[in-house]
Design an enzyme around this catalytic site. Structure first.
Site, PDB file in Angstrom:
ATOM      1  N   GLU A 210     -12.315 -11.510  10.471  1.00 60.39           N
ATOM      2  CA  GLU A 210     -12.887 -11.361   9.031  1.00 60.39           C
ATOM      3  C   GLU A 210     -12.256 -12.695   8.526  1.00 60.39           C
ATOM      4  O   GLU A 210     -13.454 -13.200   7.895  1.00 60.39           O
ATOM      5  CB  GLU A 210     -11.114 -10.303   8.875  1.00 60.39           C
ATOM      6  CG  GLU A 210     -12.282  -8.675   8.581  1.00 60.39           C
ATOM      7  CD  GLU A 210     -11.594  -7.891   8.078  1.00 60.39           C
ATOM      8  OE1 GLU A 210     -10.264  -7.579   7.600  1.00 60.39           O
ATOM      9  OE2 GLU A 210     -12.328  -6.537   7.734  1.00 60.39           O
TER      10      GLU A 210
ATOM     11  N   ALA B  45      -4.285  -0.548   6.242  1.00 65.93           N
ATOM     12  CA  ALA B  45      -4.311   0.279   5.016  1.00 65.93           C
ATOM     13  C   ALA B  45      -4.221   1.770   4.641  1.00 65.93           C
ATOM     14  O   ALA B  45      -3.221   2.477   3.823  1.00 65.93           O
ATOM     15  CB  ALA B  45      -4.544  -0.841   4.132  1.00 65.93           C
TER      16      ALA B  45
ATOM     17  N   TYR C  67       0.910  -1.452  -0.408  1.00 66.20           N
ATOM     18  CA  TYR C  67       0.261  -0.095  -0.141  1.00 66.20           C
ATOM     19  C   TYR C  67       0.451   1.853  -0.091  1.00 66.20           C
ATOM     20  O   TYR C  67       0.139   2.285  -0.921  1.00 66.20           O
ATOM     21  CB  TYR C  67      -0.716   0.015   0.937  1.00 66.20           C
ATOM     22  CG  TYR C  67      -1.920  -0.678   1.445  1.00 66.20           C
ATOM     23  CD1 TYR C  67      -2.802  -0.633   0.073  1.00 66.20           C
ATOM     24  CD2 TYR C  67      -2.128  -1.977   2.092  1.00 66.20           C
ATOM     25  CE1 TYR C  67      -3.658  -1.809   0.220  1.00 66.20           C
ATOM     26  CE2 TYR C  67      -3.229  -2.978   2.250  1.00 66.20           C
ATOM     27  CZ  TYR C  67      -4.963  -3.039   0.962  1.00 66.20           C
ATOM     28  OH  TYR C  67      -5.445  -3.748   0.979  1.00 66.20           O
TER      29      TYR C  67
ATOM     30  N   ASN D 204      10.342  -4.245  -5.854  1.00 71.60           N
ATOM     31  CA  ASN D 204       9.158  -5.295  -5.473  1.00 71.60           C
ATOM     32  C   ASN D 204       9.699  -6.817  -6.145  1.00 71.60           C
ATOM     33  O   ASN D 204      10.049  -7.500  -7.055  1.00 71.60           O
ATOM     34  CB  ASN D 204       7.785  -5.096  -5.917  1.00 71.60           C
ATOM     35  CG  ASN D 204       6.594  -6.061  -5.112  1.00 71.60           C
ATOM     36  OD1 ASN D 204       6.973  -5.129  -3.691  1.00 71.60           O
ATOM     37  ND2 ASN D 204       5.996  -6.628  -5.820  1.00 71.60           N
ATOM     38  N   LYS D 205       8.993  -7.880  -4.846  1.00 69.98           N
ATOM     39  CA  LYS D 205       9.983  -9.340  -5.103  1.00 69.98           C
ATOM     40  C   LYS D 205       8.802 -10.278  -6.182  1.00 69.98           C
ATOM     41  O   LYS D 205       9.647 -10.254  -6.901  1.00 69.98           O
ATOM     42  CB  LYS D 205      10.227  -9.730  -4.085  1.00 69.98           C
ATOM     43  CG  LYS D 205       8.656 -10.851  -3.336  1.00 69.98           C
ATOM     44  CD  LYS D 205       9.449 -11.415  -2.174  1.00 69.98           C
ATOM     45  CE  LYS D 205       8.193 -11.142  -0.488  1.00 69.98           C
ATOM     46  NZ  LYS D 205       8.217 -11.915   0.770  1.00 69.98           N
TER      47      LYS D 205
END
Lengths: 405, 405
Positions: free
Chosen positions: B171, B318, B13, B37-38
């Site tokens: 959740e 987030a 995010y 980013n991986k």
């Protein structure tokens, strides 16, 4: 008013056809018919490799027995047979016992591992709906672990070994070859990392099949990425894969998924009943009865029939089991009514088609060699024809393979 | 023409919002921006519990980074960060090194097991797309084994334990409660045999939430078959399940699936970089920088911010990470241009909604308490709003939750 009692054990091809034919032929007051099956559903064993590969959902392969059995003609009991007592004319179930005047045994096959070490413990067998969907989930789960597993231990997650290049083995690798690209997409895996290895101890693929067709099959499957190791015996199956031998050389192939598709035998209950049997198969009389037991019929995988042309046993196929169901139902009606002619059983082999995934196949149908879409088309026609025989056109619409090309 | 180099680590995010805001603000000749980013994709971490439960496909939760990043403005490098060297203004990747003038660290959270024995080895954590889909497959696979497993060893296959009744735990059990009936149908399993057990060491569910809403949540989830064990600590996780303690009493709960959802910490690389950190979280300055390192910003789970109202850290959400992305992008533009005003970061908590499956939720939005479909509706609006901010209306259409009720 003592109606003869007919008990049918197993709702596989042979059993369910016997039952549905009998309900067509006999009226409710001519016989008391009971069908016993451990599941509430019948399934097409010859489609299970598709469920196991994940290319066809298992609900397409099974149907509720109550949808094809008329309860005013046939009692259906969902239970497991634990013992057959032919001397007492009795069958023991987990939750009760049944007496019979006529018994039809259609209990299907069991996997035969020929004593190969570790196969029973570590290999799967495409033996039932339950087994097939576990194999499907096992493969999915193995792929899902890949990116969460250390590099040195993860390649084996993507290696699927199929033991046996007979009918089931070849049809299964054909489906796997179709399924693997989807799995790779689902789990972000490079297709080149996945291996499908088919190991066969015999010197050839699909023994008994036309060599030209076999060459076609091997070449097509190799193009789709299947590796064949022919003339190579599985010596042992471990938690980590298999050890194979070709001549003097042995090799370990690491794999999270070993599926044994190289051997079947008849049902052990048949031997335990005291019938003379080889690997659970009884050499039946010409009208499918157990020698010495005029009231016991066997259909399907536990019946051994010799093909007089080559003096070898017929393979335990769906086609033959279905035809046996017709024959046994006819003869039972004759016996119950005490009139008419008993008929000997003669297989009428219309053709044999081996699929190589959903879009390709090889086969001989009415004496004609077929490959590619024509053979694949015929395979689906054969599958649909069975559903038609079993449940009429509505069943074909509901469960059939309607995408013929 | 020495353009300042901005390197952004991580496309979660905070990182992806920083990147997309910067590409909107700066022209290509004002700065050289690199995003590392991986994976080739970004994903919404707050949706992963749905992927793990199997109620939403993971492709709905992720999007290709190239779909939201303009390559003429930002270089994207798919690689894994192995070390941050702030003294050398350098980042080490698996396949290279990068120098920076400004660094933004948005490397996300790691699971925190608080030293509980066996959790690392035997429990899952809903930490990534890879992890979530493995959990989904693990549950499916466990159910698929049921009918092929001896009676005395199979009940645990149907028991799912969730450690933690915080946001993620609640959740997740909500989604599981929706998913279980589908699993039961798929694998022919009686719903009554399945257990979903939520274990929480704290004396209450969803600490910090309004008690009235919490009561609603617990009662709704219990109706759907979730069992709560509150004030109960997990003492150990084994291959066979967990051992819990409530006061003096201990109990073993056998389970094939333990999902740990009770603890997160910042990224270990942040500590290894030499920054002062607690559990991988750096107490950042008011403009999100590492104290003593004016060229290093942190966004998201590795940034520790104190809420001055109650003197407690803000939770790593987030919502806050996204707002930090906006803030950091603004401040970077100011620094690069050498003009404008640096802004302090202040979270603006518009609301918090905790879903209880796809059709129910609880929440406080703009100060108003909501339950049921209204809360569930708001949750989806929030999810869609994020996609809108990130990629505009087309991204909402492509990946959004459009079935709002």
């Amino acid at each position: 008013m003592n109606k003869p009692k007919i008990v049918i054990l197993g709702a596989g091809y042979g059993g369910i056809i016997t039952a549905t034919r009998l309900q067509k032929t006999l009226s409710a007051n001519e016989a008391e018919i009971t069908l016993v099956n451990k599941n509430s559903y019948h399934y097409q064993t010859t489609w299970l490799h598709e469920n196991a590969a994940g290319t066809l959902h298992h609900d397409r392969t099974r149907l509720d027995i109550k949808d094809v059995i008329n309860p005013s003609k046939i009692n259906f009991i969902q239970d497991t047979v634990t013992e057959i007592k032919p001397e007492d004319k009795k069958v023991v179930l987990t939750h009760g016992e049944l007496n019979y005047d006529y018994l039809v045994i259609g209990l299907g096959f069991e996997s035969e591992t020929f004593g190969i070490k570790g196969l029973k413990e570590h290999a799967f067998s495409i033996a039932s709906i339950n087994a097939a969907r576990q194999i499907r989930e096992h493969i999915d789960y193995s792929f899902s672990k890949y990116h969460n597993t250390p590099a040195e231990k993860r390649d084996e997650l993507l290696t699927i070994i199929v033991g046996g290049a007979g009918f089931t083995g070849i049809e299964f690798v054909g489906e796997l070859a179709n399924r693997v690209p989807e799995l790779c997409k689902e789990y972000d895996i490079d297709r080149d990392l996945v291996r499908i290895v088919c190991v066969e101890a015999a010197p050839m693929v699909l023994p008994g099949f036309d060599p030209e067709l076999v060459d076609y099959a091997v070449s097509q499957l190799e193009k789709k990425g299947v590796e064949f190791k022919i003339g190579t015996a599985i010596k042992e199956c471990t938690e980590e894969g298999i050890i194979v031998a070709k001549g003097e050389e042995t090799e370990e192939i690491k794999s999270a998924t070993v599926v044994w598709a190289a051997g079947v035998r008849g049902n052990a209950l048949v031997e335990q009943a005291g019938f003379e049997a080889m690997r659970g198969r009884v050499k039946v009389t010409k009208d499918m009865r157990v020698p010495g037991y005029d009231d016991v019929f066997i259909v399907g995988d536990s019946a051994l029939l010799i093909d007089e042309v080559n003096n070898r046993p017929y393979p335990p196929t769906a086609q033959i089991a279905i035809q046996q169901g017709f024959n046994v139902a006819h003869n039972l009606a004759v016996l119950v009514r005490g009139k008419g002619e008993l008929e000997e059983f003669t297989p009428d082999i219309k053709g044999t088609v081996c699929s190589l995934g959903h879009d390709d196949a090889i086969g001989v149908v009415f004496g004609k060699k077929l490959t590619g879409w024509k053979a694949s088309f015929m395979k689906k026609v054969i599958d649909n024809r069975y559903l038609f025989v079993l449940g009429g056109p509505m069943l074909v619409l509901k469960k059939g393979k309607l995408n013929l090309l």
